[in-house]
Design an enzyme around this catalytic site. Sequence first.
Site, PDB file in Angstrom:
ATOM      1  N   GLY A 142       0.846  -1.210   0.000  1.00  0.00           N
ATOM      2  CA  GLY A 142       0.000   0.000   0.000  1.00  0.00           C
ATOM      3  C   GLY A 142       0.866   1.239   0.000  1.00  0.00           C
ATOM      4  O   GLY A 142       2.044   1.186  -0.358  1.00  0.00           O
ATOM      5  N   ASN A 143       0.283   2.351   0.351  1.00  0.00           N
ATOM      6  CA  ASN A 143       1.066   3.596   0.457  1.00  0.00           C
ATOM      7  C   ASN A 143       0.451   4.482   1.530  1.00  0.00           C
ATOM      8  O   ASN A 143      -0.576   4.157   2.099  1.00  0.00           O
ATOM      9  CB  ASN A 143       1.153   4.298  -0.905  1.00  0.00           C
ATOM     10  CG  ASN A 143      -0.212   4.651  -1.451  1.00  0.00           C
ATOM     11  OD1 ASN A 143      -0.920   5.447  -0.883  1.00  0.00           O
ATOM     12  ND2 ASN A 143      -0.591   3.996  -2.571  1.00  0.00           N
TER      13      ASN A 143
END
Length: 397
Positions: A208-209
């Site tokens: 993810g980020n």
Amino acid sequence: MLKGKRVLLGVSAGIAAYKSPLIVRQLIKAGAEVQVILTPDASSFVTPLTLSTLSKRPVFHQYFDKDSGEWNNHVEFAKWADIFLIAPATANTIAKMAQGICDNLLLATYYSIPDPSKVYFAPAMDLDMFKHPQIQENIDKLKGFGNQLIDAEEGELASGLHGKGRMAEVEHIIAALDDGSKSKWKGKKVLVTAGPTYEEIDPVRFIGNYSSGKMGYAIAQALINVGADVILISGPTNLDAPSGTKLISVRSANEMMEAVTSNQRKMDAFIMSAAVSDYRPKSRADQKIKKDGSGMEIKLDQNPDILKTVGESKKKDQLLVGFALETENAEENAKKKLKNKNADFIILNSLEEKGTGFGHDTNKVSIIGKDNKAWQSEFKSKSDLAVDIIQYLEKSL
Ligand code: CTP
């Protein structure tokens, strides 16, 4: 529609100035912020004390205030204003506005307004003055500049004569501003993507980020506030969707792609602020992956580019806006992105300043259009910035 609008009221020296306090009162009642500036002689007709009491702000009529020693910056007033209403606009002030004469604070502010359509003027004078071809020519000239006329009305005039020339009634002035403030976004169907995507590795892990979704949610809120019909397609965030939006919650890029494309046809505009993961694991393990004492490699496949997909198939009248976050050659790369993805605008996040980008409540952006011109925002809260962004984009609807 005047709620939250910043209205600069310019009062010039005519008998109709006795109605200016009522204009201030009505604007404040409608939820606007009001700043009053006067021409030097206007205070013979209406007292600055009355106007400042009603507007809850000091009233200015000169560049330099001898008592406070302060400089009243006409450029700051012009930048501040969403609307510059000149009421009453006397024959003298109208003539100076038409001819480039700049001998007081009100006129200097008038010439500093970047967008002429923000200027509204309500002429007030005696009937023969109003009829005079030179005055009519001046009024036409201002209309030609893009300023908005709130036409004089017929009735009894201060001179005792009867005819056209009296300033429009206060409620008509307010209604004209209200009408002009109607956003082009009203009733438009807008799709906003926001937040990160999560690409699952196994049942408990993902790629993810750090995207918080705050910018996209602020844009959705700003759009709702001006009457747009908003579908918010969001990756996982901790935010509550603004009430009034249709929220579609997704996790992965593929899910986001599916949600976007299935709504694509009926949209008027797309604002794609999601930080979509460019890659996903080639395969997702059904069970939690156990460590085995050696290293590990995760093979990745590329995710679909949602912005590009919409850009390739969008209809001519659909507005497509993407975001970009670049760490080098920012503007150049953003321009390339604009072209490659067939977007109408790219909103480039600035990484130069502290407090911008992922997770913060503040941000600073520039918006690059197809003409390759860049509009630079100020450093602001994301919610204020969202209002500026949608106002900037509104012209292209
Ligand atoms: N975007 C998208 N789908 C993707 C990747 C990005 O829709 N798979 C959108 C984002 O929502 C954003 C814009 O594309 O509006 C820019 O994203 P960015 O990640 O900066 O661009 P990339 O295409 O990934 O470019 P590069 O990796 O070459 O910098």
